[in-house]
Design a protein around this motif. Structure first.
Motif, short mmCIF file in Angstrom:
data_model
loop_
_atom_site.label_atom_id
_atom_site.label_comp_id
_atom_site.label_asym_id
_atom_site.label_seq_id
_atom_site.Cartn_x
_atom_site.Cartn_y
_atom_site.Cartn_z
N ALA A 295 0.83 -1.21 0.00
CA ALA A 295 0.00 0.00 0.00
C ALA A 295 0.87 1.26 0.00
CB ALA A 295 -0.92 0.00 1.22
N MET A 296 1.98 1.23 0.76
CA MET A 296 2.87 2.39 0.80
C MET A 296 3.50 2.66 -0.56
SD MET A 296 4.76 1.87 4.49
CE MET A 296 5.95 3.14 4.13
N LEU A 297 3.89 1.58 -1.25
CA LEU A 297 4.50 1.75 -2.57
C LEU A 297 3.50 2.33 -3.58
CD1 LEU A 297 6.64 -1.52 -2.84
CD2 LEU A 297 7.47 0.82 -2.53
N ILE A 298 2.28 1.80 -3.53
CA ILE A 298 1.26 2.30 -4.47
C ILE A 298 0.91 3.76 -4.15
CG2 ILE A 298 -1.13 2.05 -5.22
CD1 ILE A 298 -0.83 -0.97 -4.72
N GLY A 299 0.60 4.02 -2.87
CA GLY A 299 0.24 5.38 -2.47
C GLY A 299 1.38 6.36 -2.66
N GLY A 300 2.59 5.95 -2.26
CA GLY A 300 3.75 6.82 -2.43
C GLY A 300 4.04 7.10 -3.89
N GLY A 301 3.86 6.09 -4.73
CA GLY A 301 4.09 6.27 -6.16
C GLY A 301 3.11 7.26 -6.77
N ILE A 302 1.84 7.11 -6.39
CA ILE A 302 0.82 8.04 -6.89
C ILE A 302 1.12 9.47 -6.41
CG2 ILE A 302 -1.63 8.68 -6.76
CD1 ILE A 302 -2.26 5.68 -6.56
N GLY A 303 1.47 9.59 -5.13
CA GLY A 303 1.77 10.90 -4.59
C GLY A 303 2.98 11.54 -5.25
N PHE A 304 4.03 10.74 -5.51
CA PHE A 304 5.25 11.28 -6.12
C PHE A 304 4.97 11.77 -7.53
CE2 PHE A 304 9.11 10.72 -8.67
CZ PHE A 304 10.01 11.46 -7.93
N VAL A 305 4.28 10.95 -8.31
CA VAL A 305 3.98 11.33 -9.70
C VAL A 305 3.07 12.56 -9.73
CG1 VAL A 305 2.85 10.60 -11.84
CG2 VAL A 305 4.32 9.00 -10.60
N SER A 306 2.06 12.57 -8.85
CA SER A 306 1.12 13.69 -8.82
C SER A 306 1.83 14.99 -8.46
CB SER A 306 0.00 13.42 -7.82
OG SER A 306 -0.73 12.27 -8.17
N SER A 307 2.71 14.94 -7.46
CA SER A 307 3.40 16.15 -7.02
C SER A 307 4.34 16.68 -8.09
CB SER A 307 4.18 15.89 -5.73
OG SER A 307 5.20 14.92 -5.95
N LYS A 308 4.88 15.81 -8.91
CA LYS A 308 5.78 16.23 -9.98
C LYS A 308 5.01 16.86 -11.14
CE LYS A 308 9.97 15.08 -8.64
NZ LYS A 308 11.05 16.07 -8.53
N LYS A 309 3.84 16.33 -11.42
CA LYS A 309 3.09 16.77 -12.60
C LYS A 309 2.10 17.90 -12.31
CE LYS A 309 3.32 12.56 -15.39
NZ LYS A 309 2.54 11.57 -16.17
#
Length: 463
Positions: A67-81
């Motif tokens: 869950a951390m990998l999925i949520g963290g991945g979504i958060g990282f991509v969203s914050s960059k874009k």
């Protein structure tokens, strides 16, 4: 020292780091560092929670890490874009997701109550509280997101919203009492409470006009923090409790500040009576628009002594903050004093303009808050209003029929000259016309803000 004491000590350290980070967020010059420090504190708390011994005997690490990998991945991509103009929408979604977590924890813990558990207990009350607060934060944040991105219009509302809100709150209280007075857990009542709480989140935010979204975002942020506190009480997790209290308390303080900036009471916010969009009674001013060309404005600015810039959401939409800073530098090289006048609720979330200008390395000392800015306008030669509308609208002072009547504004009319950068004559976010555009000392510069500022920068250099 046994493992439980060590865990508590490490939690205390992470809480201290988190508080230091929040302290840094109180000033724009230290906000970035504060954000990193707060993130470090939360990161420490997560690691400590993962290392703490489990009492259930189940190994949930694969689920947690996944869950951390999925949520963290979504958060990282969203914050960059994510664009700066879309940051308020992102904040709303984050608020909603935090509320959803508290809501799901409350529901799950109802299922974990032992057979024959006493319903008149603190544990049941905490579950109800976390579920209610989380549900309101979830749906309220989603409605705020829709209003911010334009998918939900301000005229989308419910009939008699105050009555609906009060009846919904009364129903929520009644269901909560019924759940706790039952001889055993009644999940039908729990789900009824969940549904009504979700509906209340919608009913609470729906009648609120788009111009009031900064207040809503601040309030929902507080609600999410309170939900996190409830979830922490359920699990006896000190970091969740203290972190939630800090977020909730800071959100309440900011909400009160936003209400004062818009001359609205917190009671009206809580019952969903913030001003929705609408028209005023009109203006007695003769509606004659005077335009200015780039060359004349460049000369006027170059030979001015004091210039003030009023940024608004239109500046963010045009991504023109960097060029604005370049014009500031060019004028200062000519001996012109340049300051920025910042309204507390300019933009779509609290501090939106401060963040925007900080991104362009504007010196924080050049940012004037409402009262200092209004004091400086009479001695200011030119005020450039870039993408702002409602926060400089004189109707707030002299039109009692206007939905923004009574809201403190930036009194740019008192300056010697005002130039408004605007695409056209459309109304602002509150949906009311601005008599400033037709003022004796006002001239309009129509076009995209970024393009207009680029041309103005070149003209200043060549003037």
């Amino acid at each position: 020292m046994d493992i439980s004491n060590l865990i508590d000590l490490l939690y205390l350290v992470s809480i201290i780091v988190f508080i230091i980070g929040l302290k840094g967020l109180s000033h724009p010059e230290t906000a970035r560092k504060g954000n990193r420090v707060a993130a470090l504190g939360m990161g420490m708390a997560i690691v400590i929670s993962l290392l703490a011994p489990e009492t259930s005997g189940n190994n949930n690490y694969p689920w947690i890490i996944g869950a951390m990998l999925i949520g963290g991945g979504i958060g990282f991509v969203s914050s960059k874009k994510i664009a700066m103009t879309k940051m308020p929408e992102m904040v709303s979604l984050f608020n909603g997701l935090g509320g959803a977590c508290a809501m799901l924890i409350g529901i799950a813990e109802f299922g974990n109550l032992p057979q024959g558990a006493d319903m008149m207990s603190g544990a049941v009350l905490t579950n109800i509280f976390a579920m209610f607060v989380g549900a309101v934060s979830l749906t309220g944040s989603l409605v705020a997101y829709g209003k911010l991105n334009g998918s939900l219009r301000d005229n989308f509302t419910l009939p008699a919203p105050q009555i609906i809100n009060l009846v919904s709150l009364a129903g929520i209280i009644a269901l909560s009492v019924m759940i706790m007075t039952q001889p055993e857990l009644n999940m039908a009542l729990v789900y009824a409470l969940l549904g009504l709480s979700l509906f209340y989140g919608i009913a609470f935010v729906t009648p609120i006009g788009g111009g009031d979204m900064p207040v809503v975002i601040s309030l929902l942020n507080s609600v999410t923090g309170i939900g996190a506190t409830g979830a922490g009480l359920i699990y006896g997790n000190n970091i969740m409790i203290i972190g939630g209290i800090l977020v909730g308390a800071s959100g309440v303080i900011l909400t009160v500040m936003m209400c004062e900036a818009m001359n609205r009471s917190l009671v009206n916010v809580l019952i969903g009576n913030l001003g929705a969009s609408g028209g005023g009674s009109g203006s007695s001013r003769e509606e004659i628009v005077k335009e200015v060309n780039i060359s004349d404005l460049a000369i006027q600015l170059k030979y001015a002594d004091k210039v003030a810039i009023v940024p608004g959401y239109g500046l963010a939409v045009a991504q023109a903050q960097h060029i604005c800073h370049e014009i500031e530098s060019a004028l200062e090289s000519e001996g012109v004093e340049v300051r920025y006048a910042i309204h507390p609720v300019a933009g779509r979330m609290p501090g939106h303009m401060n963040v925007l200008l900080a991104e362009s390395d504007v010196d924080y000392d050049k940012l004037l808050e409402l009262e200092p800015a209004n004091s400086s306008f009479p001695s200011t030669d030119v005020v450039l209003v870039i993408g702002a509308n409602d926060v400089v609208n004189p109707s707030a002072k002299d039109d009692s029929a206007s939905p923004i009547y009574g809201m403190p504004i930036l009194d740019v009319e008192t300056a010697k000259n005002v130039v408004v950068f605007k695409r056209g004559m459309s109304t602002g976010y509150a949906g009311v016309q601005n008599p400033l555009f037709f003022g004796d000392k006002t001239k309009m510069l129509f076009g995209d803000a970024k393009s207009s500022l680029n041309k103005l920068k070149d003209e200043i250099a060549n003037a």
